[in-house]
Scaffold this motif. Structure first.
Motif, PDB file in Angstrom:
ATOM      1  N   THR A 115       0.752  -1.279  -0.030  1.00 41.86           N
ATOM      2  CA  THR A 115       0.100   0.022   0.043  1.00 41.86           C
ATOM      3  C   THR A 115       0.807   1.185  -0.121  1.00 41.86           C
ATOM      4  OG1 THR A 115      -1.636  -1.356   1.194  1.00 41.86           O
ATOM      5  CG2 THR A 115      -2.006   1.084   0.994  1.00 41.86           C
ATOM      6  N   GLU A 116       2.141   1.229   0.713  1.00 43.89           N
ATOM      7  CA  GLU A 116       2.778   2.372   0.813  1.00 43.89           C
ATOM      8  C   GLU A 116       3.371   2.595  -0.609  1.00 43.89           C
ATOM      9  OE1 GLU A 116       7.363   2.884   2.821  1.00 43.89           O
ATOM     10  OE2 GLU A 116       5.877   2.505   4.095  1.00 43.89           O
TER      11      GLU A 116
ATOM     12  N   SER B 250      -6.667   9.954  -6.704  1.00 42.17           N
ATOM     13  CA  SER B 250      -6.745  10.833  -5.436  1.00 42.17           C
ATOM     14  C   SER B 250      -5.367  11.862  -5.507  1.00 42.17           C
ATOM     15  CB  SER B 250      -6.764  10.161  -4.226  1.00 42.17           C
ATOM     16  OG  SER B 250      -5.347   9.544  -4.030  1.00 42.17           O
TER      17      SER B 250
ATOM     18  N   GLU C 228      -3.326  12.849  -0.043  1.00 42.95           N
ATOM     19  CA  GLU C 228      -4.268  12.293   0.589  1.00 42.95           C
ATOM     20  C   GLU C 228      -4.272  10.709   0.482  1.00 42.95           C
ATOM     21  OE1 GLU C 228      -7.549  13.996  -1.275  1.00 42.95           O
ATOM     22  OE2 GLU C 228      -7.283  15.877  -0.643  1.00 42.95           O
ATOM     23  N   ARG C 229      -3.188  10.157  -0.303  1.00 46.08           N
ATOM     24  CA  ARG C 229      -3.520   8.758  -0.379  1.00 46.08           C
ATOM     25  C   ARG C 229      -2.937   7.819   0.775  1.00 46.08           C
ATOM     26  NH1 ARG C 229       0.104   9.082  -5.842  1.00 46.08           N
ATOM     27  NH2 ARG C 229      -1.482   9.758  -7.264  1.00 46.08           N
ATOM     28  N   ALA C 230      -2.470   8.397   1.866  1.00 45.53           N
ATOM     29  CA  ALA C 230      -2.101   7.395   2.898  1.00 45.53           C
ATOM     30  C   ALA C 230      -3.463   7.371   3.565  1.00 45.53           C
ATOM     31  CB  ALA C 230      -1.012   8.097   3.816  1.00 45.53           C
ATOM     32  N   GLU C 231      -4.065   8.519   3.923  1.00 44.00           N
ATOM     33  CA  GLU C 231      -5.236   8.377   4.750  1.00 44.00           C
ATOM     34  C   GLU C 231      -6.308   7.627   4.013  1.00 44.00           C
ATOM     35  OE1 GLU C 231      -9.059  11.206   6.446  1.00 44.00           O
ATOM     36  OE2 GLU C 231      -7.196  12.120   5.568  1.00 44.00           O
ATOM     37  N   LEU C 232      -6.385   7.816   2.652  1.00 45.17           N
ATOM     38  CA  LEU C 232      -7.571   7.307   2.028  1.00 45.17           C
ATOM     39  C   LEU C 232      -7.185   5.576   1.905  1.00 45.17           C
ATOM     40  CD1 LEU C 232      -8.155   9.337  -1.178  1.00 45.17           C
ATOM     41  CD2 LEU C 232      -9.745   8.761   0.539  1.00 45.17           C
TER      42      LEU C 232
ATOM     43  N   ASP D 182      -5.834   3.881   4.350  1.00 39.36           N
ATOM     44  CA  ASP D 182      -5.866   3.729   5.694  1.00 39.36           C
ATOM     45  C   ASP D 182      -7.560   3.270   5.631  1.00 39.36           C
ATOM     46  OD1 ASP D 182      -3.487   3.534   6.336  1.00 39.36           O
ATOM     47  OD2 ASP D 182      -3.616   5.359   7.571  1.00 39.36           O
ATOM     48  N   ARG D 183      -8.352   4.293   5.090  1.00 38.57           N
ATOM     49  CA  ARG D 183      -9.683   3.933   5.304  1.00 38.57           C
ATOM     50  C   ARG D 183     -10.365   2.911   4.449  1.00 38.57           C
ATOM     51  NH1 ARG D 183     -11.690   9.951   3.793  1.00 38.57           N
ATOM     52  NH2 ARG D 183     -13.737   8.750   3.721  1.00 38.57           N
TER      53      ARG D 183
END
Length: 183
Positions: A92-93, A161, A165-169, A171-172
């Motif tokens: 994901t990272e 995106s 904002e990608r890391a937060e998205l 995670d969600r």
């Protein structure tokens, strides 16, 4: 009148290759897998001929760029204490840093070299998946292909995106997907 650059000959080959990989990494991160090869050559400060001498096609260049990603995944998976969650977090990272990595994996149906890369990633996921199943942390019916599908779903979201904002998205998205995977 345009100033002609000095031809540094064969001694420049290694430096040109490094510059091309660096430029491609940046272009793929911002523009995706279909980034302009001309822009990559320009950013690297070389001509298109030099790009094609090192990388005869887009896939060759992408494989060189993302080999580090797969090597990092393999190193993590080889660590006995690492888990499936650790592996998915690194994928994901990497995806958040460059959605082109997932674009490349999507293109694997068309090129056997890419199928090999996808196979390596699938094998890594499968190895950690077996341990997670054994520990009761994953549904018994979940496969490595299911996990790749989940990664592609998250990547599809990230591709649309803003990089910040990608890391937060991510995670969600994983918070919503995780219950389907873990039961």
């Amino acid at each position: 009148m345009r100033t002609r650059r000095e031809n540094r000959g064969r001694n420049a080959a290694a430096a040109n290759r490094v510059a091309l990989i660096g430029a491609a990494r940046e272009q793929f991160a911002s523009e995706g897998f279909d980034a302009s090869l001309s822009a990559i050559a320009r950013q690297a400060g070389v001509g298109q001929g030099s790009l094609y001498r090192h990388f005869p096609d887009r896939v060759s260049l992408a494989l060189a760029v993302f080999d580090d990603n797969v090597t990092a995944l393999e190193a993590l998976a080889a660590t006995p204490a690492s888990t499936l969650d650790d592996l998915l977090a690194l994928i994901t990272e990497q995806t958040a840093a460059s959605v082109a990595f997932i674009d490349m994996l999507h293109a694997s149906d068309e090129d056997p070299r890419l199928r090999d890369v996808v196979g390596r990633v699938r094998d890594l996921l499968d190895g950690k998946l077996r341990a997670a199943r054994h520990d009761g942390r994953i549904r018994p019916t979940v496969t490595a292909d299911d996990l790749l599908l989940a990664v592609r779903m998250v990547a599809g979201l990230l591709a649309k995106s803003v990089p910040g904002e990608r890391a937060e998205l991510a995670d969600r998205a994983w918070a919503m997907l995780r219950p389907a995977i873990t039961g």
